[in-house]
Design a protein around this motif. Sequence first.
Motif, PDB file in Angstrom:
ATOM      1  N   VAL A   1       0.814  -1.122   0.217  1.00 26.20           N
ATOM      2  CA  VAL A   1      -0.176   0.009   0.043  1.00 26.20           C
ATOM      3  C   VAL A   1       0.958   1.319  -0.073  1.00 26.20           C
TER       4      VAL A   1
ATOM      5  N   GLU B   1      11.140   3.106   4.408  1.00 26.26           N
ATOM      6  CA  GLU B   1      10.779   1.563   4.878  1.00 26.26           C
ATOM      7  C   GLU B   1      11.836   0.890   5.687  1.00 26.26           C
TER       8      GLU B   1
ATOM      9  N   ARG C   1      12.581  -2.028   6.395  1.00 27.57           N
ATOM     10  CA  ARG C   1      13.271  -3.097   5.691  1.00 27.57           C
ATOM     11  C   ARG C   1      14.298  -2.648   4.720  1.00 27.57           C
TER      12      ARG C   1
ATOM     13  N   SER D   1      -4.330 -12.908  -3.681  1.00 25.50           N
ATOM     14  CA  SER D   1      -5.486 -12.940  -4.749  1.00 25.50           C
ATOM     15  C   SER D   1      -5.679 -11.282  -5.011  1.00 25.50           C
TER      16      SER D   1
ATOM     17  N   ARG E   1       3.667 -11.479  -4.075  1.00 24.27           N
ATOM     18  CA  ARG E   1       3.906 -10.444  -3.291  1.00 24.27           C
ATOM     19  C   ARG E   1       5.030  -9.717  -3.721  1.00 24.27           C
TER      20      ARG E   1
ATOM     21  N   LEU F   1      10.664   4.151  11.547  1.00 23.38           N
ATOM     22  CA  LEU F   1       9.973   5.259  12.373  1.00 23.38           C
ATOM     23  C   LEU F   1       9.806   4.747  13.891  1.00 23.38           C
TER      24      LEU F   1
ATOM     25  N   ASP G   1      -3.360  -1.742   6.106  1.00 26.28           N
ATOM     26  CA  ASP G   1      -3.365  -2.372   7.060  1.00 26.28           C
ATOM     27  C   ASP G   1      -3.320  -1.673   8.411  1.00 26.28           C
TER      28      ASP G   1
ATOM     29  N   MET H   1      -5.271  -6.389   0.721  1.00 22.55           N
ATOM     30  CA  MET H   1      -4.638  -5.797  -0.044  1.00 22.55           C
ATOM     31  C   MET H   1      -5.252  -4.840  -1.057  1.00 22.55           C
TER      32      MET H   1
HETATM   33  C1  LIG Z   1      -2.229 -15.144   5.251  1.00 23.22           C
HETATM   34  C2  LIG Z   1      -2.459 -14.067   4.664  1.00 23.22           C
HETATM   35  C3  LIG Z   1      -2.988 -14.041   3.376  1.00 23.22           C
HETATM   36  C4  LIG Z   1      -3.584 -13.065   2.618  1.00 23.22           C
HETATM   37  N1  LIG Z   1      -4.088 -13.207   1.395  1.00 23.22           N
HETATM   38  C5  LIG Z   1      -4.479 -11.881   0.704  1.00 23.22           C
HETATM   39  C6  LIG Z   1      -5.227 -12.014  -0.594  1.00 23.22           C
HETATM   40  O1  LIG Z   1      -5.139 -13.096  -1.116  1.00 23.22           O
HETATM   41  N2  LIG Z   1      -5.489 -11.003  -1.121  1.00 23.22           N
HETATM   42  C7  LIG Z   1      -5.589  -9.706  -0.388  1.00 23.22           C
HETATM   43  O2  LIG Z   1      -5.762  -8.546  -1.079  1.00 23.22           O
HETATM   44  N3  LIG Z   1      -4.919  -9.502   0.798  1.00 23.22           N
HETATM   45  C8  LIG Z   1      -4.306 -10.560   1.176  1.00 23.22           C
HETATM   46  N4  LIG Z   1      -3.894 -10.563   2.706  1.00 23.22           N
HETATM   47  C9  LIG Z   1      -3.609  -9.302   3.178  1.00 23.22           C
HETATM   48  C10 LIG Z   1      -2.491  -8.366   2.761  1.00 23.22           C
HETATM   49  O3  LIG Z   1      -1.253  -9.123   2.862  1.00 23.22           O
HETATM   50  C11 LIG Z   1      -2.559  -7.113   3.259  1.00 23.22           C
HETATM   51  O4  LIG Z   1      -3.609  -6.414   3.332  1.00 23.22           O
HETATM   52  C12 LIG Z   1      -1.325  -6.311   2.889  1.00 23.22           C
HETATM   53  O5  LIG Z   1      -0.071  -6.615   2.574  1.00 23.22           O
HETATM   54  C13 LIG Z   1      -1.583  -4.789   3.487  1.00 23.22           C
HETATM   55  O6  LIG Z   1      -0.600  -3.938   2.909  1.00 23.22           O
HETATM   56  P1  LIG Z   1       0.236  -2.716   3.635  1.00 23.22           P
HETATM   57  O7  LIG Z   1       1.163  -2.230   2.844  1.00 23.22           O
HETATM   58  O8  LIG Z   1      -0.884  -2.123   4.318  1.00 23.22           O
HETATM   59  O9  LIG Z   1       0.921  -3.493   4.951  1.00 23.22           O
HETATM   60  P2  LIG Z   1       2.138  -4.377   4.880  1.00 23.22           P
HETATM   61  O10 LIG Z   1       1.891  -5.235   3.750  1.00 23.22           O
HETATM   62  O11 LIG Z   1       2.159  -4.893   5.920  1.00 23.22           O
HETATM   63  O12 LIG Z   1       3.373  -3.565   4.577  1.00 23.22           O
HETATM   64  C14 LIG Z   1       3.833  -2.581   5.806  1.00 23.22           C
HETATM   65  C15 LIG Z   1       5.036  -2.196   5.425  1.00 23.22           C
HETATM   66  O13 LIG Z   1       5.578  -1.169   6.456  1.00 23.22           O
HETATM   67  C16 LIG Z   1       6.880  -1.438   6.952  1.00 23.22           C
HETATM   68  N5  LIG Z   1       6.940  -0.808   8.339  1.00 23.22           N
HETATM   69  C17 LIG Z   1       6.334  -1.423   9.315  1.00 23.22           C
HETATM   70  N6  LIG Z   1       6.653  -0.919  10.522  1.00 23.22           N
HETATM   71  C18 LIG Z   1       7.433   0.379  10.066  1.00 23.22           C
HETATM   72  C19 LIG Z   1       8.030   1.508  10.505  1.00 23.22           C
HETATM   73  N7  LIG Z   1       7.927   1.484  12.016  1.00 23.22           N
HETATM   74  N8  LIG Z   1       8.569   2.165  10.171  1.00 23.22           N
HETATM   75  C20 LIG Z   1       8.889   2.164   8.490  1.00 23.22           C
HETATM   76  N9  LIG Z   1       8.475   1.208   7.951  1.00 23.22           N
HETATM   77  C21 LIG Z   1       7.565   0.127   8.704  1.00 23.22           C
HETATM   78  C22 LIG Z   1       6.753  -2.844   6.885  1.00 23.22           C
HETATM   79  O14 LIG Z   1       8.312  -3.228   6.836  1.00 23.22           O
HETATM   80  C23 LIG Z   1       6.098  -3.202   5.557  1.00 23.22           C
HETATM   81  O15 LIG Z   1       7.159  -3.311   4.425  1.00 23.22           O
HETATM   82  C24 LIG Z   1      -3.193 -11.723   3.307  1.00 23.22           C
HETATM   83  C25 LIG Z   1      -2.749 -11.580   4.576  1.00 23.22           C
HETATM   84  C26 LIG Z   1      -2.166 -12.673   5.144  1.00 23.22           C
HETATM   85  C27 LIG Z   1      -1.743 -12.602   6.576  1.00 23.22           C
END
Ligand SMILES: Cc1cc2nc3c(=O)[nH]c(=O)nc-3n(C[C@H](O)[C@H](O)[C@H](O)COP(=O)(O)OP(=O)(O)OC[C@H]3O[C@@H](n4cnc5c(N)ncnc54)[C@H](O)[C@@H]3O)c2cc1C
Length: 456
Positions: free
Chosen positions: A21, A40, A42, A59, A114, A139, A308, A321
Motif C-alpha cells: 500500500v 521503509e 526493511r 489474490s 507479493r 520510524l 492495514d 491488499m
Molecule cells: C495469510 C495471509 C493471506 C493474505 N491473502 C491476501 C489475498 O489473497 N488478497 C489480499 O488482497 N490480501 C491478502 N492478505 C492481506 C495483505 O497481505 C495485506 O492487506 C497487505 O499486505 C497490506 O499492505 P500494507 O502495505 O498496508 O501493509 P504491509 O504489507 O504489512 O506493509 C507494511 C510495510 O511497512 C513497513 N513498516 C512497518 N513498521 C514500520 C516502521 N515503524 N517504519 C517504517 N516502515 C515500517 C513494513 O516493513 C512493511 O514493508 C493476506 C494476509 C495474510 C496474513
Amino acid sequence: DTSNGKIKKTLNIAIIGGGLVGSMAALHLGKKGHQIHLYEYREDIRKAQLAKGRSINLSLSARGRVALAEVGLEEELLQHGIPMYGRMLHDLNGNMTFVPYDRNTKQCIYSVGRKKLNEILLNTAEKYTNIHFNFNRKLISARFREGQMEFKDPITNELHKATADLVIGCDGAYSAVRKNMLSTPGFNFSQSYIQHGYLELCIPALDGQFAMPHNYLHIWPRGEFMMIALPNQDKTWTVTLFMPFKKFEDLKSACDLVQFFDENFPDAIPLIGEKRLISDFFSLKPQHLISIKCYPYHISSKVLLLGDAAHAMVPFYGQGMNAGFEDCTILSRILDNPNVQIADVLKSFSECRHQDAHAICDLAMYNYIEMRDLVRTRKFRIRKALDEFLHKLMPLKWIPLYNSVTFTTMPYRKCLENRNWQDKVLTRTFATILTFTGCFVIVYLYNIFFALGNRN
Ligand SMILES: Cc1cc2nc3c(=O)[nH]c(=O)nc-3n(C[C@H](O)[C@H](O)[C@H](O)COP(=O)(O)OP(=O)(O)OC[C@H]3O[C@@H](n4cnc5c(N)ncnc54)[C@H](O)[C@@H]3O)c2cc1C
Ligand SMILES: Cc1cnn(-c2ccc(OCc3ccccc3)c(C(=O)O)c2)c1-c1ccc(Cl)c(F)c1
C-alpha cells in the motif's frame, strides 16, 4: 505556487512503509506532483530474500485492479498473475469439484506474487524524480503536529530526523504511526486476534508443470481447519493452512502431522511430499491473524492511515491488499477536487472510508465463521449453487455476496447490507418452506389416521 487561479500546493509527503500500500500510495500521490519521501523499515525488497512467514502470493481482484489501472500497471500485473476462474474444492477422498465464479462471464481473480507486485510498484515509483526512497528507516517516534519524525537504521542503529507537511502511515497492522495516534483525544481503536493461525507450505512443480489444475483457487474446506492453495509463476503452489493454535501445538511429531494430514487432507500429502511437509511444517511457526479497526484515520492536516495500518482484516476474503489499494483510489479521487484544503481531504477520506473498511473487516470475520461450518464440499457447493440460482432469478437484486465483494467496486458497506438482505430472504424462505412442509405433513398424517380410523 498558483496555477490557473487555483491555489495548488505541492505537499512534502512522508509515506511510512514501503509495502504494497505504501508503494501504491507513493505512485498515486507522486503522479500528482507532490514531493514523496518513502521510509521503509526493511532493506530494499528488490535486493532481499523473501521475508519468511509472509503470504507469498495474494489474490488480486476488481478493487486492486482499479488502483493498478489508475497508475498504468493493471496490464503489466495481469501478465504476472495467474487467473483463477473459480474454486476447486477437495473432498476427503481427494475428489476435486470445480465451482466457477460465474459460468457466463468467466469472472476470475488473479494469483500474484507479493514480492513481484511490490517490486513492480517500487520500480515504477522510482522513475518519478519527485519520489524518494529511504530504506532501512524504522520510524521510532514522531511529533505529527510539528511534522517531525525520527527514524532508526536497524543495521547501523543511527538515528535520522525528517520533517513533512503530511505523514501517511502505510506501516501495516502493527503500525507505529497509528500507535502514535492512540493518545489523540477522540481517536478510537479496537483489535482482535482470532484463535486460528496460519502457516505456509509449498506444492512443488511436477516435472516442470503444475501438480494440480492451475487456473483455480484450491480449497480444502474442513470446518475447523481450512487449507487453500494459490498458484505461482514458477509452477509451484503456496498452500496456506489455517488452524487453531491449539491444534498446531497438538501436532508435536512427524507421525502426528502425517496422521493428521492423512485424515484431513490425504490428497495433499503426495502433492507436497511427506518429507517436505514435515520439514516445512516444523521449520515455521504459525503466524497470528488480527483484525483492526480505528477511526478517524487522520489527525487535522498532518497524519493519515492507509491499508492495514488503518484496517487490518483476517484473510478469509482475500481483500486486505485490495482494500488498501482501494484506499489509494479513494484518496486520489478526493484530492482531485479543485481548491480543496488538505485538512478537508483527510476528514472526508476518514468519513467516507471508515464505514466501508469496518464492513469488509466484518465480512472477512463473517467468512471466517461461515467457512468453519462448511465442513463438507457438498455444503459449500449447495451454498454456491443456491447463490447462482437466485442470481439467475433476480440478476440485479441477488448478487452473491462473494461476487459483489470480489468482482465489483460496490462499496463494502453496500455488500454488507446486501448480505443482510440475503440472509433475511433466505431465512424467510426457509421458514416458509418449513411451515408449508410442516402443514403438509400434519394434513398428510391427519388423513392417514382419519383413513385408518374409518377402515376399522
Ligand atoms: C495469510 C495471509 C493471506 C493474505 N491473502 C491476501 C489475498 O489473497 N488478497 C489480499 O488482497 N490480501 C491478502 N492478505 C492481506 C495483505 O497481505 C495485506 O492487506 C497487505 O499486505 C497490506 O499492505 P500494507 O502495505 O498496508 O501493509 P504491509 O504489507 O504489512 O506493509 C507494511 C510495510 O511497512 C513497513 N513498516 C512497518 N513498521 C514500520 C516502521 N515503524 N517504519 C517504517 N516502515 C515500517 C513494513 O516493513 C512493511 O514493508 C493476506 C494476509 C495474510 C496474513
Ligand atoms: C484468498 C482468497 C480469495 N478469495 N477467497 C475466498 C474466500 C471465501 C470464499 O467463499 C466463502 C464462503 C463460501 C460459502 C459461504 C460463505 C462463504 C471464496 C469462494 O467462494 O471461492 C473464496 C480466498 C480464501 C481465503 C481464505 C480461505 Cl480459508 C479460503 F477458503 C478462501
